[in-house]
Every structure is written in structure tokens, then in C-alpha cells.
Design a protein around this motif. Sequence first.
Motif, PDB file in Angstrom:
ATOM      1  N   SER A  87      -2.842 -10.166  13.598  1.00 52.52           N
ATOM      2  CA  SER A  87      -3.756 -10.085  12.463  1.00 52.52           C
ATOM      3  C   SER A  87      -4.573 -11.367  12.389  1.00 52.52           C
ATOM      4  CB  SER A  87      -2.927  -9.889  11.179  1.00 52.52           C
ATOM      5  OG  SER A  87      -3.755 -10.026  10.064  1.00 52.52           O
ATOM      6  N   PRO A  88      -5.883 -11.290  12.597  1.00 54.37           N
ATOM      7  CA  PRO A  88      -6.695 -12.498  12.564  1.00 54.37           C
ATOM      8  C   PRO A  88      -7.012 -12.865  11.120  1.00 54.37           C
ATOM      9  CG  PRO A  88      -8.100 -10.619  12.932  1.00 54.37           C
ATOM     10  CD  PRO A  88      -6.699 -10.075  12.775  1.00 54.37           C
ATOM     11  N   GLU A  89      -7.810 -13.889  10.967  1.00 56.53           N
ATOM     12  CA  GLU A  89      -8.311 -14.211   9.640  1.00 56.53           C
ATOM     13  C   GLU A  89      -9.266 -13.075   9.264  1.00 56.53           C
ATOM     14  OE1 GLU A  89     -10.491 -17.847   9.634  1.00 56.53           O
ATOM     15  OE2 GLU A  89     -10.856 -17.727   7.483  1.00 56.53           O
ATOM     16  N   LEU A  90      -8.898 -12.310   8.218  1.00 56.04           N
ATOM     17  CA  LEU A  90      -9.727 -11.164   7.814  1.00 56.04           C
ATOM     18  C   LEU A  90     -10.457 -11.512   6.528  1.00 56.04           C
ATOM     19  CD1 LEU A  90      -7.133  -8.237   8.268  1.00 56.04           C
ATOM     20  CD2 LEU A  90      -9.147  -8.636   9.686  1.00 56.04           C
ATOM     21  N   GLU A  92      -9.088  -4.669   4.773  1.00 53.79           N
ATOM     22  CA  GLU A  92      -8.234  -5.431   5.686  1.00 53.79           C
ATOM     23  C   GLU A  92      -7.402  -4.503   6.563  1.00 53.79           C
ATOM     24  OE1 GLU A  92      -7.843  -8.990   2.351  1.00 53.79           O
ATOM     25  OE2 GLU A  92      -6.134  -7.671   2.718  1.00 53.79           O
ATOM     26  N   GLY A  93      -6.806  -3.500   5.937  1.00 57.86           N
ATOM     27  CA  GLY A  93      -5.952  -2.581   6.700  1.00 57.86           C
ATOM     28  C   GLY A  93      -6.746  -1.770   7.704  1.00 57.86           C
ATOM     29  N   GLN A 119       0.863  -1.194   0.000  1.00 58.26           N
ATOM     30  CA  GLN A 119       0.000   0.000   0.000  1.00 58.26           C
ATOM     31  C   GLN A 119       0.893   1.237   0.000  1.00 58.26           C
ATOM     32  OE1 GLN A 119      -3.584   0.054   2.371  1.00 58.26           O
ATOM     33  NE2 GLN A 119      -3.974  -2.109   1.988  1.00 58.26           N
ATOM     34  N   TYR A 125      -1.798  -6.940   7.009  1.00 54.93           N
ATOM     35  CA  TYR A 125      -0.866  -8.060   6.826  1.00 54.93           C
ATOM     36  C   TYR A 125      -1.398  -9.226   5.984  1.00 54.93           C
ATOM     37  CZ  TYR A 125       1.482  -5.785  10.822  1.00 54.93           C
ATOM     38  OH  TYR A 125       2.070  -4.873  11.673  1.00 54.93           O
ATOM     39  N   CYS A 145      -0.731  -0.158   7.147  1.00 55.31           N
ATOM     40  CA  CYS A 145      -1.704  -0.012   6.064  1.00 55.31           C
ATOM     41  C   CYS A 145      -2.476  -1.282   5.732  1.00 55.31           C
ATOM     42  CB  CYS A 145      -1.010   0.420   4.775  1.00 55.31           C
ATOM     43  SG  CYS A 145      -0.222   2.024   4.853  1.00 55.31           S
ATOM     44  N   THR A 146      -1.796  -2.416   5.691  1.00 54.44           N
ATOM     45  CA  THR A 146      -2.355  -3.553   4.957  1.00 54.44           C
ATOM     46  C   THR A 146      -3.181  -4.535   5.774  1.00 54.44           C
ATOM     47  OG1 THR A 146      -0.418  -4.899   5.399  1.00 54.44           O
ATOM     48  CG2 THR A 146      -0.373  -3.558   3.408  1.00 54.44           C
ATOM     49  N   GLU A 195     -10.211  -4.496  -1.131  1.00 53.60           N
ATOM     50  CA  GLU A 195      -9.973  -5.446  -0.046  1.00 53.60           C
ATOM     51  C   GLU A 195      -8.825  -4.966   0.831  1.00 53.60           C
ATOM     52  OE1 GLU A 195     -11.118  -9.351  -2.712  1.00 53.60           O
ATOM     53  OE2 GLU A 195      -9.035  -9.073  -2.036  1.00 53.60           O
ATOM     54  N   GLY A 196      -7.788  -4.435   0.190  1.00 53.77           N
ATOM     55  CA  GLY A 196      -6.642  -3.923   0.953  1.00 53.77           C
ATOM     56  C   GLY A 196      -7.083  -2.849   1.933  1.00 53.77           C
ATOM     57  N   PRO A 200      -1.129  -3.139  16.145  1.00 52.35           N
ATOM     58  CA  PRO A 200      -1.128  -4.561  15.823  1.00 52.35           C
ATOM     59  C   PRO A 200       0.079  -4.972  14.978  1.00 52.35           C
ATOM     60  CG  PRO A 200      -3.283  -3.589  15.418  1.00 52.35           C
ATOM     61  CD  PRO A 200      -2.354  -2.449  15.681  1.00 52.35           C
ATOM     62  N   THR A 201       0.656  -6.115  15.324  1.00 48.58           N
ATOM     63  CA  THR A 201       1.744  -6.685  14.532  1.00 48.58           C
ATOM     64  C   THR A 201       1.177  -7.845  13.720  1.00 48.58           C
ATOM     65  OG1 THR A 201       2.343  -8.438  16.064  1.00 48.58           O
ATOM     66  CG2 THR A 201       3.272  -6.266  16.499  1.00 48.58           C
ATOM     67  N   ALA A 202       2.063  -8.487  12.983  1.00 57.57           N
ATOM     68  CA  ALA A 202       1.640  -9.649  12.188  1.00 57.57           C
ATOM     69  C   ALA A 202       1.040 -10.728  13.084  1.00 57.57           C
ATOM     70  CB  ALA A 202       2.834 -10.202  11.406  1.00 57.57           C
ATOM     71  N   MET A 203       1.472 -10.781  14.336  1.00 57.02           N
ATOM     72  CA  MET A 203       0.937 -11.792  15.246  1.00 57.02           C
ATOM     73  C   MET A 203      -0.517 -11.508  15.616  1.00 57.02           C
ATOM     74  SD  MET A 203       3.391 -13.798  15.393  1.00 57.02           S
ATOM     75  CE  MET A 203       2.756 -14.994  16.574  1.00 57.02           C
ATOM     76  N   LEU A 229      -7.727  -3.884  10.720  1.00 59.08           N
ATOM     77  CA  LEU A 229      -6.679  -4.124  11.717  1.00 59.08           C
ATOM     78  C   LEU A 229      -6.404  -2.859  12.543  1.00 59.08           C
ATOM     79  CD1 LEU A 229      -5.059  -6.535  12.681  1.00 59.08           C
ATOM     80  CD2 LEU A 229      -3.097  -5.615  11.464  1.00 59.08           C
TER      81      LEU A 229
END
Lengths: 166, 802
Positions: B729-732, B691-692, A102, A143, A140-141, B687-688, B724-727, B695
Amino acid sequence: MSEIDVGLEVNGEQVRARCQPHDTLLALLRYRLGLTGTKEGCGEGECGACTVFMDGEAVDSCLVLAAQCEGRQVTTIEGLGRGWPDGLHPVQKAFMETGAVQCGFCIPGIIMSAADAITRRSDAAREEVRRLVAGNLCRCTGYTKIFDAIELARDRVARGEVRPEA
Amino acid sequence: MPGSGPTYPLATMPPDDPTPTPTHTVGQRLERLDARAKVLGTARYADDLTFPGLLHLKVVFSTQPHARVLAIRTDAARRAPGVRAVLTAKDCPGENLIPLVLPDLTLMAADRVRFVGDPVAAVVADTPEAAHDAARLVEVDYEPLPAVFDVLEALRPGAPVVAPPISGPAGHGGANTAPNLFNLLEVKKGDLAAGFEAADVVVEQEYRTPYQAHAYLETQGMTCVPEPDGVFAVYGCMQCPFYVHEAVARVLGVPRHRVKVIQVGTGGGFGGKEDVPSIIAGLAALGAWHTGRPVKLVLSRKEDFETMSKRHPALVRLKVGAKEDGTLTALEEQLWLDGGAYATLSPVVLYRAVTHAAGPYRWPAVHVTGHAVATNKVPCGAFRGFGTLQVIFALESILDELAERLGIDPLDLRLKNAVRVGDALGTNQALTESVGFIETLERAAEVSGYREKRERYRTWQEGPKRRGVGLGCLLYGVGLGAKGKFIDRTGAHVQLYPDGSCAVSIGNAEMGQGLRTVISQIAAEELGLEFSKVQTFDGDTSRVPDSGPTVASRATVMAGNAVRDACGQIRRELRAEAGLMLGVEPDALEVFQTWVRVKAAPERRVAMNDVIARAAHARRALTASGFRLPADTWWSDDEGQGKAYEVYTYATNVCEVEVDVETGESRVIALTAAHDIGRAINPTLAEGQIEGGALQGLGFALTEEVHIDQGVIKNPRFATYIIPTAMDSPELKAVIVEHPYSGGPYGAKGIGEPPIMGIAPAVTNAIKAATGARLFECPATPERVTEAMKAQGVAARDEVAV
Ligand code: FES
Ligand code: FES
């Protein structure tokens, strides 16, 4: 303050640069060598935007002093695709394809971490993939598409579908 | 109990409008124009630019929440090595003012500071280090004044005055007539007393929402370059080049043609680069003015965090009534937004808050009273959602309480009261088209498995773990609406080259959302070109007309329409040329994909490329400017009613959480977000956004909290302000629902902000379903969840489930 002289290999080339004793590797890359692809998001080791490879391993370049880099090998986002088809590392290509980009500010750092990760763990499942990029913040994304991209690249490399050009 | 009430059948909703004609680029999942540069690291952001002779600026910020400035001693700083200038308020050649809604925001504090972080002085030096060292030598003598940090205290008689009465231009929603009250707005509909009279159940509650920091990965940054012809060129990250343009011209006291603003790669905005970049640019421009050299200012993470705008914390008192069968009868709300030390955008944020307070539901009676209040804290401004997260958290929480009291499932309560075409909102605005709310409820429920999980999780437990699902719904008025229409217009410039390639310039900003890509798709569609043949360029204020801010999810609609306007002019020329080629009247022709064809005989066609080559040779005008105004809107302050926004988007979020009732820790397992956005020009980009935004919403719901004590922010870094980190991020699951809007390009309505808006109540409603404990404040930290369980006497599921 008196400047110091550092010699290192960056993206396959030998370079010598003058810098301040307190300069970080990040500052050396960005402001002395003009390699601005590596970003500063915090300057304190908390966001991962400055991730580069040092001697083949992903590090936060904002936490490394330039003075410690004498004789080291550094790869930045600008050099990651060297030797790959079209100059794009499989992770870079996958990020483009899945829409994982993004604003792009976190992207060089995340790509470096991901490239490091899939080289080490070509069998990493999504949980593992998450953990491997958990030190890189993206605002942004969400993830989701970043995970998709990393898995796509991981599979292509694992299946031998994409190889460095000779 | 939840789930035991009547179930309303899921209606099948036909789209409001016919589907647009088949398209070859619009609606396609095309790769972003800027993807390659961004993965290669060649994309250029504010701090990546350098110029010969570049100097660096460091700001000296106020350390006091409220004080008179007695003296600013700059001698030592001036004498420090490498220093070129030390500047204060009196060095502004023009006005010491950042123009926004109310004329109260100074570039640098003159005789008084109003928050910890007010700029007091600026040091310009050869290197960032020299500027940094010299800035520490600037001494400011303060005489502390009593300060106020709470919205209710600030409105009490005798409170310290942060913002004296002042008035802004008529109609912009600003005019604080009482001390510390930036503005007061009401929404009024129907007979409130009768509404509550008719109710079988009435619920009344108080809710609070916190600050939120944008935490864009790129901090604020600008460079101002004095050019030989007397023009000041400004490069940096921003959402609103024309705000910056006006601010710099006024600060320097030069006519606007002496300023040119170019937006470069922008590493995230989310509203945080709407108004404050004018301050950063103003300071850099002041430095350039005084030294005659390029001056760069890039904030450190800590500076950015401590001094730049935030989301308004809010206090909401809400009372709602409903009949036994779930029919809503009345809503009464009082709202206080903490605006901080300067009005900035607070008056318009408040406008959006009050007009969205009643949500996408039918209410016979509504009375909302909103206050935007001044305190001695960091100014709050625009943040994705713009005043709506606060009122949505309250409304969607109280609807669940109401559902529980009525014994109706929360989904059914919403379905029963959801607006459709023909209904009126709380503002009494009649909805005439493009209302996809019910479909978002249905799709989100279906994709998430809402009903089945609601049932299953009622008895589910695994050790100390409990699970629940919750809903969070919303509507969102697209564009600036009636209070912003005075600046709402958009322009574009389109130039077609003889080789069939095309350059588009727009005045709105790419900040990661993919605007340039979407605009290229629209232009390609309009002109019958392949997507790869269209390049959209970022705004340069000297080349494109003032297109207003890139905010309010308005750019796809507004810039898209301006581009269509320009392309329409060019298409007329192309059809005329094609008419000559095919020997028919131009009116008999249409552009279809990359061809021009005879409408009545589609097999008679010519390739657009050939048409363009001939048209260029014939010296036809293949370049055009487009310009668009939004559909009209109006608002009456006296009546508290109006057509607040031209059209609305709708969304339903379903959140699934797992709570550890021993530790109070909540983990989001899955989040489904269904959004009616009219039409997705590029589904991948849409979608981006979903999703973003989701989060970011989870951050607001679960972890993000600014700790502020006596006006001082205590956690100005990523290690202590937890995004929020990558950890995390739930199923979006992003679900796109398309009820086209006749006023939007190809039916599009916009998507930037809604994804973040309804997440927090979906989370806390799910926590309630899981634990039996209701949160009246977010974020839902483990401490808060544990406390709520204790206070509400729920130790474990067995005691709440029946
Ligand atoms: S800039 Fe190095 S970790 Fe953030
Ligand atoms: S793409 Fe913007 S921070 Fe990751």
C-alpha cells in the motif's frame, strides 16, 4: 469418527468441548463454542482473518489443530476488550474512530495482529506497522486508515493515555 | 519530449451549482453505524448464522470445459452416512434457470456442461464433512466436446458453439444473433474518415487486460430456512436481494410472496456478489425444499475462486488521431470481452464499456464496436468498474503515446481536450451540469507535484532504479443507464417514533461501503434529527420495495433520493404541527439543523423533538414510504448514440513509480486520486472508497493475474493469486472535488466504482516515463516490464531521455 474432548481457557473462562480429531482451533471456536467473531477467509493460513492469541501470541487459528490446544490460553476478538474501558481494546477503539472498518470481515483478524504488534513494539514506525500486519489481507480499505488506527492506538498506549481498568 | 510542449494555463473552475444550505450531518465525518459491531466481532456474516436442524450442502462441479453429460450416478452418495439428499437439475420444482439479461444460465447443468465449475449435483448432509465426503462419491459420465477458449477463435465460422443464438427481453442489451456472440454494440459519432483525414498524427495499438478475481475476504454463503407458514427465508451475503428473491421463487416454482430474502453482513462485494449469489441461494433453497430443513451453503476459498464470476479479460484495438496542437480528431476502437460460458451480465458490461471508451474528452468523430463473446471458461460478470478498466487502460495508454509523438505533456493534452459543461461525449450525450473533470486534473497535479516530479524524474537515477509519474483519467456514468433503466427504481420506508428516534429501511445493500451510515445521515438531515437518533436497517424483501441492485455506484443517489421522498412527506406533517406551535402558516417554516424555524424570522423557532412529540400525540402520520425513478436516459442501438447515463463522475489519478530496470520490478511510491463525486455525504467514507479502490486497481495493474489453462484455473488461492498486502500500500492521497449534481441528494453522484478504474494506465504510463518501455498489457509484472524493455530496445534511461 470418534470425537475427542479438549479442555482449554478461552477469553478467561475454562471450557471443555467435544470435537473431531481433525477439527481446527478455528472450527472449535466458531462451531463448537459459537465464537463467530473469528473469521475464515481461506482456511489455509494465507489471509489472517482467523488470527487469535494462543498463550499470548497471534496465530492463524485455521492452522492449529483443536487437539493441540489442551491446557492452552486462547483470546479471541470477543475477549480482547476485556478489562479495557467500555470493553474496547485501544486498537478496537482507534479502528472505529479513524474509519478503518469497511466490510469488516478482515477486521477481527487485523485487530488481533495489531494488538499483538503494539504490545510488542510500542515504538513501531509506519514501516514496521506495515510489516506487523502484512499477513492480514484486507480487500476493502487500501490499509491507509488501518495504519492510521494502529498508530493512534500505539501512541495512546505508549503515552499511558489509556490503561486497562483495574 | 514530455514536458517540452506548450503549457496550458490551469483554469479556475467555479462549481456548476450553488452550494447547498448548511447541513448538520451531511458532509460530516461521522462514525459508521456498524463500526462497533465490526470491531467487537459481533457483526454477523453468512456463515455466522445457525439454525436448529441445520443441514449443509456441497456442490459437485463440472471437471470438463465442454461436455455432454451422459449420466450422473448418485447411489453411492445417497447411501453415505449423514446424507439427506442428492440433487440434480431434474430436482428443480420450478425452472432450472437463474434469470439475468439472457435466459441462458442454468442453476445446475442438465445435459451439458460449459465450463470447469458448472454445478452438476448437490449433496445435502448433516455436517459439512459428511456432505464433502459424499460429494466425492457422485460419479458423472461425460462425453467431451470440442471447446473454445479464445474470443477471436470463438467467433470464427465452425467454432465449437458454447452459446447458441438466443434472445432476451427487448431493450436489455441482450440478443445474441450469432453463435458465441452474446451481443454486439456500437457507438457512432461524426465523420470518422474526415476525423482521421484532419489528423496530423495517428496512433494505432492493440491492448490486452486480464481476468481479475474479486477476492472479497468472505466467500459466497447462503442459508435457506423453510418457515412454518410455507415461506422460504434466505439469509446470506449479497448485493442484490431482489435478484436472489426472483431466482429462488423461480427455481422453487413458488409465487414471490413465498420467498423472503434478508441480506446479512456482507464481507465485500465489488460486483462479485451481484449475480452469483442467486446461484448459491438457489442451491440452498433447493436443498431446503427437498429436506424441509434449513440448508446452508458456504463456498471454500478454492471453490469460490474457481467457479464464481470474474472481471472480463479484453482485447482492444484502438486508433486515435490528433492535430499538431493536440486537438483530438478521431477515435476508432474494436473491443472483445471474454464473457465465459454464460451471458450473465456480459451484455450490460459491454454497454458500459463501449459508452465509456472515448473517456472524458471531446472527440469530433468516434466509432466503437464492442463484442461480448462466449468461451468455455468461467463466466465473467460484474466487477467494480464493469467493463471500463479495459477501455480506460487502452485509451489512457494511447493518449500518452499521442502526447509523446506530439511533444506535449500528457497533462496538457488532457487539459486541452477535457470535457466541460456544454460539451458532448463520444456518445454524443451533451453534458449539462456537474462536470468537474478539469478540476480533478488540476487538483491531482497540484497535490501530487506532477509537473515538478515529471521534470525531476527525467534524469533521476539511483543504481538500477528509475522513477516516473503517470496519469490515468476517467469518467463514470452513475447508475444503470439506458440499458438498465427497466429495473432502475428504489424504495425506502421511514418511521419516526414519538421519542424523536427514527428507523429507516432501504432495499439496497450495505457491503462495507457505508451505505447505511450515509442513509442515516441523509434522513437525520431531512428530519432535523441528531445522527445518533437514526437507525438504518438492511434490506428484507418482505418489508421494502424492490430497489434494484446495489451496483453501479447508484445507492447513495437512488436510495438517498427515496429516503428524501419519504422524509419530505413526514416533514410536511411536522411543519404543519410546528405551524400550530408558532402560530404561522406551515409554508413560512423551514427545518434548520434540529429546529423548525420561521424563514423570515429565524430566531422564532421550536426544537424538532418537541414538534415530533406533539405531532405524535396529535396522531399525525409520521411514517412514509418513498419511491424514486432515475432521471430519464435513452440509447439507440441503430444510431449508436444516446443519453447513456444521467450524470457522470470524473477522476484523475497520478501515480509515482520506481522501477528497477535490472529486475523489472515496479514499486508504487505514491498515488494521488482526485474524484469529482458531486458531494461527499461523509468524507471519511468517500476517502475509504477511494483508497480501497485505488489499491484494488494497483493489484490489477501490478500483480493480479488468473492463470487459466484449457479452462482450468491454476492459481485459485491467495498464495498464488497475489492481491496487495499492507506492504504494497503506497502513500494514498484521496482528493475530493465537489461539483454538485442537481438530481443527487445534496448534490452527490456516487463513488463506489471510479476509484479502481483509472489506476492501471497511471501505473504503466509512469513505468513508461521511468524506463522508456510501454506496456500493452497488464499486470506489469517484472517479467513483462523486462520483456517490454528488451523488445522496445530500451536498456536504460540514457537511451530514451533527451
Ligand atoms: S482463514 Fe486462517 S489464514 Fe485465512
Ligand atoms: S474491511 Fe473488508 S476486507 Fe478489510
